[in-house]
Design a protein around this motif. Structure first.
Motif, PDB file in Angstrom:
ATOM      1  N   ARG A   4       0.587  -1.205  -0.151  1.00 17.43           N
ATOM      2  CA  ARG A   4       0.126  -0.217  -0.279  1.00 17.43           C
ATOM      3  C   ARG A   4       1.209   1.084   0.605  1.00 17.43           C
ATOM      4  O   ARG A   4       0.718   2.199  -0.476  1.00 17.43           O
ATOM      5  CB  ARG A   4      -1.089   0.113   0.856  1.00 17.43           C
ATOM      6  CG  ARG A   4      -1.899   1.350   1.386  1.00 17.43           C
ATOM      7  CD  ARG A   4      -2.869   1.683  -0.178  1.00 17.43           C
ATOM      8  NE  ARG A   4      -3.220   0.616  -0.941  1.00 17.43           N
ATOM      9  CZ  ARG A   4      -3.553   1.006  -2.006  1.00 17.43           C
ATOM     10  NH1 ARG A   4      -3.969   2.785  -1.429  1.00 17.43           N
ATOM     11  NH2 ARG A   4      -3.683   0.468  -2.855  1.00 17.43           N
ATOM     12  N   GLN A   5       2.170   1.078   0.698  1.00 17.55           N
ATOM     13  CA  GLN A   5       2.597   2.461   1.052  1.00 17.55           C
ATOM     14  C   GLN A   5       3.511   2.803  -0.968  1.00 17.55           C
ATOM     15  O   GLN A   5       3.515   3.985  -0.788  1.00 17.55           O
ATOM     16  CB  GLN A   5       3.502   2.221   2.039  1.00 17.55           C
ATOM     17  CG  GLN A   5       4.794   3.135   1.740  1.00 17.55           C
ATOM     18  CD  GLN A   5       5.981   2.809   2.931  1.00 17.55           C
ATOM     19  OE1 GLN A   5       6.541   1.753   3.355  1.00 17.55           O
ATOM     20  NE2 GLN A   5       6.035   4.228   3.943  1.00 17.55           N
ATOM     21  N   PHE A   6       3.715   1.509  -1.054  1.00 18.43           N
ATOM     22  CA  PHE A   6       4.697   1.639  -2.538  1.00 18.43           C
ATOM     23  C   PHE A   6       3.531   1.822  -3.129  1.00 18.43           C
ATOM     24  O   PHE A   6       4.230   3.220  -4.322  1.00 18.43           O
ATOM     25  CB  PHE A   6       5.126   0.286  -2.916  1.00 18.43           C
ATOM     26  CG  PHE A   6       5.556   0.210  -4.305  1.00 18.43           C
ATOM     27  CD1 PHE A   6       7.308   0.916  -4.654  1.00 18.43           C
ATOM     28  CD2 PHE A   6       5.101  -0.327  -5.165  1.00 18.43           C
ATOM     29  CE1 PHE A   6       7.746   0.949  -6.088  1.00 18.43           C
ATOM     30  CE2 PHE A   6       5.474  -0.154  -6.626  1.00 18.43           C
ATOM     31  CZ  PHE A   6       6.766   0.394  -6.570  1.00 18.43           C
ATOM     32  N   ARG A   7       2.159   1.607  -3.580  1.00 22.34           N
ATOM     33  CA  ARG A   7       1.257   1.971  -4.078  1.00 22.34           C
ATOM     34  C   ARG A   7       1.346   3.339  -3.860  1.00 22.34           C
ATOM     35  O   ARG A   7       1.061   4.761  -5.036  1.00 22.34           O
ATOM     36  CB  ARG A   7       0.115   1.643  -4.115  1.00 22.34           C
ATOM     37  CG  ARG A   7       0.154  -0.208  -4.920  1.00 22.34           C
ATOM     38  CD  ARG A   7      -0.972  -0.972  -4.830  1.00 22.34           C
ATOM     39  NE  ARG A   7      -2.345  -0.260  -5.106  1.00 22.34           N
ATOM     40  CZ  ARG A   7      -2.552  -1.112  -6.305  1.00 22.34           C
ATOM     41  NH1 ARG A   7      -2.022  -1.853  -6.730  1.00 22.34           N
ATOM     42  NH2 ARG A   7      -3.833  -0.587  -7.589  1.00 22.34           N
ATOM     43  N   ASP A   8       0.690   4.563  -3.254  1.00 24.61           N
ATOM     44  CA  ASP A   8       1.091   5.240  -2.482  1.00 24.61           C
ATOM     45  C   ASP A   8       1.524   6.601  -3.222  1.00 24.61           C
ATOM     46  O   ASP A   8       1.077   7.561  -3.774  1.00 24.61           O
ATOM     47  CB  ASP A   8       0.465   5.512  -0.724  1.00 24.61           C
ATOM     48  CG  ASP A   8      -1.427   4.980  -0.408  1.00 24.61           C
ATOM     49  OD1 ASP A   8      -1.825   4.680  -1.170  1.00 24.61           O
ATOM     50  OD2 ASP A   8      -1.485   4.744   0.612  1.00 24.61           O
TER      51      ASP A   8
END
Length: 156
Positions: A4-8
């Motif tokens: 999720r952090q990577f996608r954000d």
């Protein structure tokens, strides 16, 4: 870091919005993509990144051709249709550029032959040799942080 952090973080990069199309056995197939860029001027090459699980990947491999349609600001609904976010929509009309289906009124229609493909992680990078191009003058559709956006007027 988690997924999720990577996608954000990746979503913070504002991009244009494209619809990639191809034709197999007389049927047009398309998908919305923002992972697109130019690669080379000589020869003229572009790349699109397509998930390994996407049906579109096999369609492009079968046809050997594809187009990249850079969407105009008023084509958000088309982006949503080809992203599978709109189920009940009017029929999409296509034109052809050098035998490859394209979307009318796009900012740019780029017709390509597959030059190479490279599997990287869970995506395949499809390199396209540009065989024809058509350009319109309009405002682009922009996508950033999970939302469609418009360019702001330049302040003086």
């Amino acid at each position: 870091m988690d997924d999720r952090q990577f996608r954000d973080a990746m979503g913070k990069f504002a991009t244009g919005v494209t619809v990639v199309t191809t034709k197999v056995d007389g049927n047009v197939h398309g998908m919305t993509a923002n992972a697109f860029m130019s690669v080379s001027l000589n020869p003229k090459l572009v790349v699109v990144s397509i998930a390994e699980k996407a049906q579109m990947l096999e369609k492009i491999k079968q046809s050997g051709t594809f187009s990249v349609n850079i969407l105009a600001a008023d084509q958000q609904e088309l982006s949503m249709v080809f992203a599978g976010q709109v189920k009940n929509h009017k029929e999409v009309v296509f034109e052809h550029l050098n035998g490859v289906p394209v979307l009318p009124n796009s900012l740019a229609q780029i017709s390509c032959e597959v030059s190479a493909s490279h599997v990287e992680g869970d995506h395949t990078l499809i390199i396209g040799k540009v065989i024809d191009i058509r350009v319109e003058d309009s405002e682009p559709l922009i996508y950033s942080s999970g939302k469609y956006r418009l360019l702001a007027e330049e302040s003086k």
